[in-house]
Design an enzyme around this catalytic site. Structure first.
Site, PDB file in Angstrom:
ATOM      1  N   TYR A  79       5.938  17.230  -7.987  1.00 26.43           N
ATOM      2  CA  TYR A  79       6.707  16.672  -7.025  1.00 26.43           C
ATOM      3  C   TYR A  79       7.948  16.357  -7.387  1.00 26.43           C
ATOM      4  O   TYR A  79       9.037  16.453  -6.499  1.00 26.43           O
ATOM      5  CB  TYR A  79       5.633  15.466  -6.652  1.00 26.43           C
ATOM      6  N   GLU A  81      10.347  17.285  -9.659  1.00 27.83           N
ATOM      7  CA  GLU A  81      11.163  18.461  -9.892  1.00 27.83           C
ATOM      8  C   GLU A  81      11.371  19.119  -8.543  1.00 27.83           C
ATOM      9  O   GLU A  81      12.447  19.837  -8.241  1.00 27.83           O
ATOM     10  CB  GLU A  81      10.857  19.016 -11.325  1.00 27.83           C
ATOM     11  N   SER A 123      -2.491   2.053   1.544  1.00 26.96           N
ATOM     12  CA  SER A 123      -3.837   2.575   2.187  1.00 26.96           C
ATOM     13  C   SER A 123      -5.080   2.375   1.374  1.00 26.96           C
ATOM     14  O   SER A 123      -6.037   1.634   1.905  1.00 26.96           O
ATOM     15  CB  SER A 123      -3.550   4.148   2.567  1.00 26.96           C
ATOM     16  N   ARG A 145       6.810  -2.106  -6.801  1.00 24.25           N
ATOM     17  CA  ARG A 145       7.259  -1.147  -5.993  1.00 24.25           C
ATOM     18  C   ARG A 145       7.897  -2.121  -4.771  1.00 24.25           C
ATOM     19  O   ARG A 145       7.830  -3.171  -4.599  1.00 24.25           O
ATOM     20  CB  ARG A 145       5.911  -0.475  -5.401  1.00 24.25           C
TER      21      ARG A 145
END
Length: 247
Positions: A79, A81, A123, A145
């Site tokens: 994902y 790269e 989620s 985050r």
């Protein structure tokens, strides 16, 4: 066509690591296909890149000038790269073929209509809380985050597409309000009234310890910043999942 928005790629580790070769193909070959389409039709094309291009950052918060700390050999590299290569293709098509490009780097986005088995933290936590299951945290939960509600993100994408042609990006789009994953879990427990327990699992390889955008460029050039607070957005998302799980 006048505008192409390329958002194609699985975005949660569970899904993009399921078939890593296909994930890389989606990012790289998909970018080539969309750039070729934009070249033929003279359309503007917007690439949704990702905060994952910064890897596990040693600069905080992350500005667009930061080149990242990415492991090209790890399980997340398909994902990370793939998205990095897609950015390269966009700027090479722009320089070589005069394709009109826009590149944004999306930070964690959430909201209604996420899949219950999406595999991302918001989620996961909401579904586990509503079902009374253990809420799974990785590491000690101190990793951070920054969560942006989907309405704000869509507004940012549209503003970027409408910006003057010389504004190619990359530009960060995300919420600069940083929060620990463990604190997110506690908020979701409170908003759902759940009695779920917190359980801790080993931290996955290359999982970033900090993730927070510097959105100075978005504020300056797009007059954009998130307007929907975390709790307000979580309430809307919880309401959606209540209905979805009941159905």
């Amino acid at each position: 066509m006048d505008e192409i928005y390329n958002l194609a790629c699985p975005a949660s580790p569970v899904h993009y690591q399921f078939d890593p070769v296909q994930t890389t193909k989606t990012s790289v070959m998909g970018a080539i296909n969309m750039l070729g389409l934009a070249k033929r039709t003279h359309a503007r094309v917007l690439q949704t890149s990702t905060s994952e291009v910064y890897g596990d950052p040693d600069v905080h918060p992350q500005p667009e000038s930061y080149r990242g700390n990415v492991n090209p050999l790890g399980p997340r590299a398909c994902y990370d790269e793939g998205k990095r290569c897609a950015e390269t293709l966009f700027f090479d098509y722009h320089r070589q073929q005069n394709v009109r490009i826009k590149v944004v780097r999306i930070f964690n986005t959430y909201g209604p209509r996420m899949h219950p088995n999406d595999g991302r933290v918001v989620s996961n936590f909401i579904v586990q809380a509503l079902r009374g299951e253990d809420i799974t945290l990785y590491g000690d939960g101190s990793q951070t985050r920054a969560f942006c509600y989907v309405d704000d993100m869509v507004d940012g994408l549209i503003r970027m597409m409408a910006a003057p042609a010389e504004l190619t990006g990359p530009i960060n789009l995300g919420n600069p309000h940083e929060i620990a994953v463990s604190e997110l879990a506690q908020i979701i427990l409170r908003l759902t009234g759940s009695k779920s327990r917190l359980v801790f699992r080993p931290l996955p390889k290359d999982d970033p310890t900090q993730r927070c955008p510097d959105i100075s460029l978005a504020r300056t050039h797009l007059d954009w910043e998130p307007t929907i607070g975390l709790e307000a957005g979580l309430r809307r998302t919880i309401d959606y999942f209540c209905s979805a799980l009941a159905a």
